[in-house]
Write an enzyme that holds these catalytic residues in place. Structure first.
Site, PDB file in Angstrom:
ATOM      1  N   GLY A  10       0.881  -1.246  -0.168  1.00 15.39           N
ATOM      2  CA  GLY A  10      -0.198  -0.029  -0.044  1.00 15.39           C
ATOM      3  C   GLY A  10       0.792   1.205   0.072  1.00 15.39           C
ATOM      4  O   GLY A  10       2.100   1.388   0.110  1.00 15.39           O
ATOM      5  N   ALA A  68      -5.167  -2.160   5.362  1.00 21.37           N
ATOM      6  CA  ALA A  68      -6.725  -1.722   5.660  1.00 21.37           C
ATOM      7  C   ALA A  68      -7.577  -1.759   4.310  1.00 21.37           C
ATOM      8  O   ALA A  68      -6.962  -1.862   3.432  1.00 21.37           O
ATOM      9  CB  ALA A  68      -6.543  -0.080   5.949  1.00 21.37           C
ATOM     10  N   TYR A 133     -16.673   3.540   6.321  1.00 20.90           N
ATOM     11  CA  TYR A 133     -15.394   3.215   6.473  1.00 20.90           C
ATOM     12  C   TYR A 133     -14.839   4.142   7.786  1.00 20.90           C
ATOM     13  O   TYR A 133     -14.233   3.345   8.533  1.00 20.90           O
ATOM     14  CB  TYR A 133     -14.579   4.248   5.243  1.00 20.90           C
ATOM     15  CG  TYR A 133     -13.032   4.590   5.553  1.00 20.90           C
ATOM     16  CD1 TYR A 133     -12.199   3.414   5.433  1.00 20.90           C
ATOM     17  CD2 TYR A 133     -12.647   5.788   5.714  1.00 20.90           C
ATOM     18  CE1 TYR A 133     -10.788   3.755   5.595  1.00 20.90           C
ATOM     19  CE2 TYR A 133     -11.309   5.680   6.101  1.00 20.90           C
ATOM     20  CZ  TYR A 133     -10.390   4.817   5.612  1.00 20.90           C
ATOM     21  OH  TYR A 133      -9.122   5.135   6.083  1.00 20.90           O
TER      22      TYR A 133
HETATM   23  N1  LIG Z   1      -5.420   6.629   2.109  1.00 19.49           N
HETATM   24  C1  LIG Z   1      -5.910   7.796   2.624  1.00 19.49           C
HETATM   25  O1  LIG Z   1      -6.202   8.744   2.385  1.00 19.49           O
HETATM   26  C2  LIG Z   1      -5.925   7.553   4.351  1.00 19.49           C
HETATM   27  C3  LIG Z   1      -6.378   8.633   5.213  1.00 19.49           C
HETATM   28  C4  LIG Z   1      -6.464   8.527   6.658  1.00 19.49           C
HETATM   29  C5  LIG Z   1      -6.024   7.193   7.006  1.00 19.49           C
HETATM   30  N2  LIG Z   1      -5.607   6.286   6.202  1.00 19.49           N
HETATM   31  C6  LIG Z   1      -5.068   5.138   6.720  1.00 19.49           C
HETATM   32  O2  LIG Z   1      -3.669   4.826   6.472  1.00 19.49           O
HETATM   33  C7  LIG Z   1      -3.283   3.632   6.668  1.00 19.49           C
HETATM   34  C8  LIG Z   1      -2.730   3.198   5.303  1.00 19.49           C
HETATM   35  O3  LIG Z   1      -3.555   3.518   4.305  1.00 19.49           O
HETATM   36  P1  LIG Z   1      -3.001   3.549   2.553  1.00 19.49           P
HETATM   37  O4  LIG Z   1      -3.361   4.754   1.864  1.00 19.49           O
HETATM   38  O5  LIG Z   1      -1.318   3.044   2.551  1.00 19.49           O
HETATM   39  O6  LIG Z   1      -3.624   2.245   2.065  1.00 19.49           O
HETATM   40  P2  LIG Z   1      -3.831   1.454   0.698  1.00 19.49           P
HETATM   41  O7  LIG Z   1      -2.742   1.977  -0.086  1.00 19.49           O
HETATM   42  O8  LIG Z   1      -5.105   1.233   0.319  1.00 19.49           O
HETATM   43  O9  LIG Z   1      -3.024   0.138   1.316  1.00 19.49           O
HETATM   44  C9  LIG Z   1      -3.883  -0.827   2.010  1.00 19.49           C
HETATM   45  C10 LIG Z   1      -3.125  -2.245   2.220  1.00 19.49           C
HETATM   46  O10 LIG Z   1      -3.770  -3.143   2.817  1.00 19.49           O
HETATM   47  C11 LIG Z   1      -3.670  -4.147   1.857  1.00 19.49           C
HETATM   48  N3  LIG Z   1      -5.170  -5.065   2.286  1.00 19.49           N
HETATM   49  C12 LIG Z   1      -6.244  -4.711   1.923  1.00 19.49           C
HETATM   50  N4  LIG Z   1      -6.920  -5.835   2.130  1.00 19.49           N
HETATM   51  C13 LIG Z   1      -6.391  -6.771   2.503  1.00 19.49           C
HETATM   52  C14 LIG Z   1      -6.418  -8.132   2.733  1.00 19.49           C
HETATM   53  N5  LIG Z   1      -7.790  -8.744   2.760  1.00 19.49           N
HETATM   54  N6  LIG Z   1      -5.405  -8.952   2.994  1.00 19.49           N
HETATM   55  C15 LIG Z   1      -4.217  -8.408   2.697  1.00 19.49           C
HETATM   56  N7  LIG Z   1      -3.896  -7.299   2.716  1.00 19.49           N
HETATM   57  C16 LIG Z   1      -4.980  -6.203   2.145  1.00 19.49           C
HETATM   58  C17 LIG Z   1      -3.871  -3.669   0.623  1.00 19.49           C
HETATM   59  O11 LIG Z   1      -3.438  -4.731  -0.443  1.00 19.49           O
HETATM   60  P3  LIG Z   1      -3.923  -4.616  -1.918  1.00 19.49           P
HETATM   61  O12 LIG Z   1      -3.200  -3.968  -2.654  1.00 19.49           O
HETATM   62  O13 LIG Z   1      -4.016  -6.167  -2.307  1.00 19.49           O
HETATM   63  O14 LIG Z   1      -5.115  -4.123  -1.858  1.00 19.49           O
HETATM   64  C18 LIG Z   1      -2.701  -2.599   0.805  1.00 19.49           C
HETATM   65  O15 LIG Z   1      -1.199  -3.253   0.551  1.00 19.49           O
HETATM   66  C19 LIG Z   1      -4.796   2.764   6.785  1.00 19.49           C
HETATM   67  O16 LIG Z   1      -4.911   2.387   8.005  1.00 19.49           O
HETATM   68  C20 LIG Z   1      -5.762   3.779   6.222  1.00 19.49           C
HETATM   69  O17 LIG Z   1      -6.955   3.640   6.918  1.00 19.49           O
HETATM   70  C21 LIG Z   1      -5.581   6.333   4.963  1.00 19.49           C
END
Ligand SMILES: NC(=O)c1ccc[n+]([C@@H]2O[C@H](COP(=O)([O-])OP(=O)(O)OC[C@H]3O[C@@H](n4cnc5c(N)ncnc54)[C@H](OP(=O)(O)O)[C@@H]3O)[C@@H](O)[C@H]2O)c1
Length: 305
Positions: A10, A68, A133
């Site tokens: 991610g 996530a 979410y």
């Molecule tokens: N993105 C935002 O704007 C944002 C804002 C506030 C907080 N956050 C929080 O920050 C953290 C990191 O977010 P991010 O943006 O890095 O998220 P991201 O890019 O969507 O990455 C999520 C990761 O989780 C993996 N994942 C999802 N479902 C899975 C499953 N069933 N089994 C194994 N792996 C799984 C995904 O793999 P796949 O690639 O295979 O799906 C990916 O590697 C999270 O806790 C998120 O809630 C994010």
């Protein structure tokens, strides 16, 4: 030192990999593993029984949970997988960490708030998510707190990186494809470069490892980069820097629209700026500057193009 990192493919996970290197043995877990990638262990984290088995096999000293379910609009209908990943998985990791006296580092979101505050949100402020979410991420926070494990939960916001699915890359693509863009101008937040969040995570782990663990102020913290903007302001900043760097030929025509004119499945808070003074004081954290961070991130995309 044995570290387990989930979600390593991610946005945040990819930035955490180099930050965790050098701390010890790092096991990466993802559900999709590229051919030839020997470092990553393939595992669907929705299967909590398997997760428990893996934890008992790897026995990490620190669990870093960057996995996530982050598709905010899809979560409205797809509630079961969203709650499984964002609510139940953190609980499972936390209970294991509690039983085995290990540290859990986890991430949550500004979307746990309703957006009706008139000042940046503090950690203790009332949570009231507007969408599924946000509810699922709040369930994860509660499960971790209820476990009693040693933990750090970092609530963050509007995460972007040079790789992945995010507003910055989407805006760049749309600016190249379309002559004019409508962009929401009544939601304000703090865009956060995944690299800065990963750097802060490393600083916290270093502090945990360098002193007496019981002296480290664990718990829930807010971290976001320094700079509150609307999506419209952020897009303008992206386009301006992209033009300076030669990533865009011309500024697209931009129309500021209200959220109501741009219907999305999930409602979003109109104001989700996070107050970061607690983490700055507790861990002597310096925040990344929004504009500087965005510039470096965009500079790096030149190499990827
Ligand atoms: N993105 C935002 O704007 C944002 C804002 C506030 C907080 N956050 C929080 O920050 C953290 C990191 O977010 P991010 O943006 O890095 O998220 P991201 O890019 O969507 O990455 C999520 C990761 O989780 C993996 N994942 C999802 N479902 C899975 C499953 N069933 N089994 C194994 N792996 C799984 C995904 O793999 P796949 O690639 O295979 O799906 C990916 O590697 C999270 O806790 C998120 O809630 C994010």
């Amino acid at each position: 030192m044995n570290i387990l990192l989930t979600g390593s493919s991610g946005q945040l996970g990819q930035e955490l990999v180099p930050q965790l290197e050098g701390l010890g043995e790092v096991t990466l877990i993802d559900r999709n593993v590229r051919p030839g990638d020997r470092q990553t262990m393939k595992q669907d984290l929705a299967d909590l029984n398997r997760v428990e088995i893996l934890l008992n096999r790897i026995r990490p000293d620190i669990v870093v949970n960057a996995a996530a379910y982050t598709a905010v609009d899809m979560a409205e209908n797809d509630t079961f997988p969203a709650f499984r990943l964002n609510g139940e998985l953190p609980g499972c990791l936390a209970r294991w960490a509690q039983r085995n006296d290990r540290l859990l580092l986890h991430y949550s979101t500004d979307y746990v708030f309703s957006g009706d505050s008139e000042r940046p949100y503090r950690e203790q402020d009332k949570t009231e998510p507007l969408n599924a979410y946000g509810e699922s991420k709040l369930a994860g926070e509660w499960a971790i707190a209820a476990s009693g494990c040693r933990h750090i939960v970092l609530r963050t916001s509007w995460v972007y990186s040079g790789l992945g699915n995010n507003f910055v890359l989407t805006m760049l693509r749309l600016a190249r494809e379309l002559p004019s863009l409508s962009i929401v101008s009544d939601q304000t937040g703090c865009p956060t470069w995944a690299r800065n969040l990963a750097r802060v995570s490393r600083q916290i782990i270093d502090r945990f490892l360098s002193g007496r663990p019981e002296e480290v102020p664990l718990g829930l913290y807010h971290y976001c980069d320094d700079g509150a903007v609307t999506w419209y302001d952020f897009a303008l900043m992206i386009f301006t820097i992209a033009m300076e760097l030669g990533l865009l030929d011309e500024l697209p025509s931009m129309t500021a629209v209200k959220s109501a004119e741009f219907p999305q499945k999930a409602e979003r808070p109109v104001y989700s700026v996070l107050d970061t003074s607690s983490i700055q004081e507790a861990f002597q954290i310096e925040r990344g500057d929004l504009e500087e961070s965005l510039r470096v991130c965009l500079e790096e995309t030149i190499d990827h193009d």
